[in-house]
Design a protein around this motif. Structure first.
Motif, PDB file in Angstrom:
ATOM      1  N   TYR A 104       0.799  -1.040  -0.192  1.00  0.00           N
ATOM      2  CA  TYR A 104       0.741   0.065   0.288  1.00  0.00           C
ATOM      3  C   TYR A 104       0.621   1.490   0.000  1.00  0.00           C
ATOM      4  CZ  TYR A 104       1.488  -0.481   4.210  1.00  0.00           C
ATOM      5  OH  TYR A 104       1.959  -1.197   5.855  1.00  0.00           O
ATOM      6  N   GLU A 145      12.365   2.446   6.364  1.00  0.00           N
ATOM      7  CA  GLU A 145      13.153   1.665   6.609  1.00  0.00           C
ATOM      8  C   GLU A 145      14.275   0.914   5.832  1.00  0.00           C
ATOM      9  OE1 GLU A 145      12.967  -1.980   9.869  1.00  0.00           O
ATOM     10  OE2 GLU A 145      11.251  -2.151   8.942  1.00  0.00           O
ATOM     11  N   LYS A 219      10.307  -5.849   7.463  1.00  0.00           N
ATOM     12  CA  LYS A 219       8.684  -5.139   8.057  1.00  0.00           C
ATOM     13  C   LYS A 219       7.287  -6.884   7.965  1.00  0.00           C
ATOM     14  CE  LYS A 219       4.940  -1.995   7.532  1.00  0.00           C
ATOM     15  NZ  LYS A 219       5.051  -0.235   7.752  1.00  0.00           N
TER      16      LYS A 219
HETATM   17  S1  SF4 Z   1       8.201   0.096   5.353  1.00  0.00           S
HETATM   18 FE1  SF4 Z   1       8.428   1.162   4.476  1.00  0.00          FE
HETATM   19  S2  SF4 Z   1       6.808   0.547   2.319  1.00  0.00           S
HETATM   20 FE2  SF4 Z   1       6.907  -0.270   4.464  1.00  0.00          FE
HETATM   21  S3  SF4 Z   1       4.994   1.205   4.725  1.00  0.00           S
HETATM   22 FE3  SF4 Z   1       7.129   1.767   5.865  1.00  0.00          FE
HETATM   23  S4  SF4 Z   1       8.009   3.235   4.046  1.00  0.00           S
HETATM   24 FE4  SF4 Z   1       6.789   2.129   3.255  1.00  0.00          FE
END
Ligand code: SF4
Length: 475
Positions: A104, A145, A219
Motif C-alpha cells: 500500500y 526502514e 517488515k
Molecule cells: S516500511 Fe517502507 S514500504 Fe513499508 S510502509 Fe514504511 S516506508 Fe512504506
C-alpha cells in the motif's frame, strides 16, 4: 490462529496477544440489546477503559438509535476529558529510502517511480525553520526502514531539530514514526529527548499482514513489529503511539485489535498508548491495491467514536490524509490531535508550494490547507488550538501522565496551556482575521473560567505574552 515466532530478539515474555484474543469470536456476537449498550456507555462516561468484548458490543450496535447514542456519548466524553482543545503538530519526512515492499506504500522498494531522498543537515534546517516560521512547536519525524536510518541517525536529527531556533520559533516536542528497534536502539533514540515513538501494526489480521508485507522483508516479521512498543517500554521510552491502516482488513477487527493492544500494554507496563492513529488507505505512487475493506465515511466516524469510548485517556490522531470536512466532523467524536499545514514530500515545505508530487510522497493528502487556515476554522468551531508540550517537558509522561490524566486534573492544565500557546501563535504568526478570532476565543475561555487564583494566573500569563512579548509560559 497460530502463534507467530521470530528469530529477532523480543521483549521479555513477548507474546502474540492478538492470536489469543479470539477477536473473530467477538465479531460473531449477536446484535446487543439497548440495556447492554446503555451500560457500556455508562462505563465509558465514568471514564473507565472498555474490554475488547465491551467494545465489540458497541461495534455490533449498528441500529440508528444505538449509533446516535454512541456518537453523543463520544462527544460528551471527549469534552469532559479533553475540553475543547485540539493539539496541533506537523509531520517532517526525513528520508524515503526503504528496504520493505509494503503493498500500500509509495515508498515500497519496488516502486521505481518514487524519487528517493534523505534530507541533509542543511535541508533539515531549512524545513524546520520554515515550520517554526509558520508557528509549529510539535513535529513528528518519519523515516522509511533502511540501514541508513540507524537509531544514531534518528537521534542526531532529533537533537539537531531541538537546536534550530528562528526568531521566537522553536520545536519543543519531537515524536518519531519509524521502524521497530531493539532495546539498545530505543535507548539511543530516547536519549535524544523524543516524545512519542509511533509504530503502526498496519493490520493486526495475520493473513492480511502476510499478504501486504512479503515474508523475508524486515517488515514481514509480524511478531517483531507487534512486540515493537513493548521493547520500547522496556528501554524506558515513555509515550507510545499505535495505529492501523484502515482498509487493509475489516475495520471492526482492527478496532478490537487496537483496544486489545492498548489493554495489553496497560496490563504489562502500567500505561496504555499515548496515542492511537487510524489512517485510511489512500492513493499512493506505484500502488495498485484494492481491497474489499474500504471504510465508508459513516463507519469511519463510528470507529472513531467507539475508540474514543474504549480508551478514554488515549489521544486520538487524525492526519491530513483525510479531507478538511471529514476532519472537522471527526473532531466532534473524539479526535484530540491533528496535523496542519502539512507537506509530506521530502523537502516539501520549501519546494512544492500548494502542489502535491506523488512520486515524492508516501501517499496523497486530503487536506493541504495552511496552519493559519486550520487554526481559524478550529477557532470558529469553538476549539482552542494548542501547541502544548508541558507534560512532556515536566515529566508528566507515560505512567506519570496517566496519574495526572485519570483523576481528571489534566483539564486544569490542558486548557490554560492551550490558551498560552495559542496566544503565542496569535502574537507571532497569525493572519489578522485569525488573530481577531483567536483573541475572541481567549476572552471567551477566560470569561468561562470560575473567578479564582487559576483564572488570575492564566490572565497574567496571557498579558505577559500578548503585551510584553514573553514566550513559553506553561504549568
Ligand atoms: S516500511 Fe517502507 S514500504 Fe513499508 S510502509 Fe514504511 S516506508 Fe512504506
Amino acid at each position: 490462529m497460530n502463534q507467530q515466532t521470530t528469530t529477532r530478539r523480543l521483549s521479555a515474555g513477548a507474546t502474540d496477544f492478538i492470536a489469543t484474543a479470539n477477536l473473530d469470536v467477538l465479531l460473531k456476537q449477536p446484535q446487543p440489546d439497548t440495556v447492554q449498550v446503555r451500560d457500556i456507555l455508562a462505563k465509558s462516561l465514568a471514564k473507565e477503559a472498555l474490554t475488547a468484548a465491551e467494545t465489540a458490543i458497541l461495534i455490533h450496535a449498528d441500529d440508528p438509535d444505538s449509533v446516535a447514542a454512541v456518537f453523543a456519548a463520544a462527544n460528551r466524553l471527549k469534552r469532559e476529558v479533553y475540553g475543547n482543545r485540539i493539539v496541533l503538530f506537523a509531520p517532517l519526512y526525513i528520508g524515503n529510502h526503504c528496504v520493505n515492499n509494503c503493498a500500500y506504500c509509495g515508498f515500497k522498494v519496488t516502486n521505481t517511480k518514487a524519487i528517493r531522498r534523505t534530507l541533509s543537515a542543511e535541508e533539515v534546517e531549512q524545513q524546520v525553520t520554515f515550520l517554526e516560521n509558520q508557528g509549529h512547536k510539535r513535529l513528528i519525524l518519519v523515516f522509511g526502514e533502511h540501514p541508513d536510518y540507524t537509531p544514531e541517525f534518528i537521534a542526531e536529527n532529533v537533537r539537531r531539530i531541538y537546536d534550530i531556533k528562528s526568531g521566537p520559533g522553536e520545536i519543543r516536542r519531537v515524536n518519531i514514526n519509524a521502524a521497530p528497534l531493539d532495546g539498545a536502539g530505543y535507548r539511543t533514540v530516547k536519549s535524544s529527548g523524543i516524545g512519542t515513538y509511533q509504530i503502526f501494526q498496519e493490520t493486526y489480521h495475520l493473513p492480511t499482514y502476510q499478504e501486504m508485507h512479503p515474508v523475508g522483508t524486515l517488515k514481514g516479521d509480524y511478531l517483531y513489529r507487534l512486540d515493537g512498543l513493548s521493547r520500547a517500554f522496556e528501554a524506558d521510552c515513555d509515550d507510545m503511539g499505535v495505529g492501523a491502516l484502515f482498509g487493509l482488513y475489516d475495520w471492526r477487527y482492527e478496532v478490537l485489535a487496537l483496544v486489545t493492544h492498548s489493554l495489553f500494554l496497560q496490563a504489562r507496563y502500567g500505561v496504555g498508548p499515548h496515542t492511537i492513529s487510524f489512517p485510511r488507505l489512500c492513493p499512493a505512487s506505484g500502488v495498485d491495491l484494492t481491497t474489499p475493506y474500504s471504510v465508508a465515511d459513516r463507519d469511519f466516524m463510528r470507529l472513531i467514536a467507539i475508540l474514543r469510548l474504549a480508551v478514554p485517556y488515549t489521544g486520538l490522531i487524525l492526519t491530513a490524509r483525510e479531507s478538511a470536512a471529514i476532519r472537522r466532523e471527526a473532531m466532534e467524536y473524539g479526535v484530540s490531535q491533528i496535523d496542519a499545514g502539512s507537506r509530506i514530500e521530502i523537502g516539501g515545505y520549501t519546494e512544492v508550494g500548494d502542489m502535491q508530487v506523488m512520486e515524492r510522497e508516501q501517499f496523497s493528502l486530503g487536506d493541504i490547507r495552511s496552519l493559519d487556515a486550520v487554526i481559524r476554522e478550529l477557532l470558529e468551531d469553538g476549539y482552542v488550538p494548542s501547541f502544548c508540550t508541558a507534560c512532556y517537558r515536566l515529566g508528566r509522561t507515560g505512567k506519570q501522565f496517566m496519574e495526572f490524566a485519570i483523576p481528571g486534573f489534566i483539564g486544569s492544565y490542558c486548557t490554560p496551556n492551550a490558551m498560552t500557546t495559542l496566544a503565542e501563535y496569535l502574537a507571532d504568526y497569525a493572519s489578522p482575521s485569525t488573530r481577531a478570532a483567536g483573541m475572541q476565543r481567549l476572552r471567551a475561555e477566560l470569561d468561562a473560567m470560575p473567578d479564582n487564583q487559576r483564572k488570575t494566573e492564566v490572565a497574567e500569563r496571557l498579558r505577559r505574552i500578548l503585551e510584553c512579548g514573553e514566550h513559553d509560559l506553561y504549568v
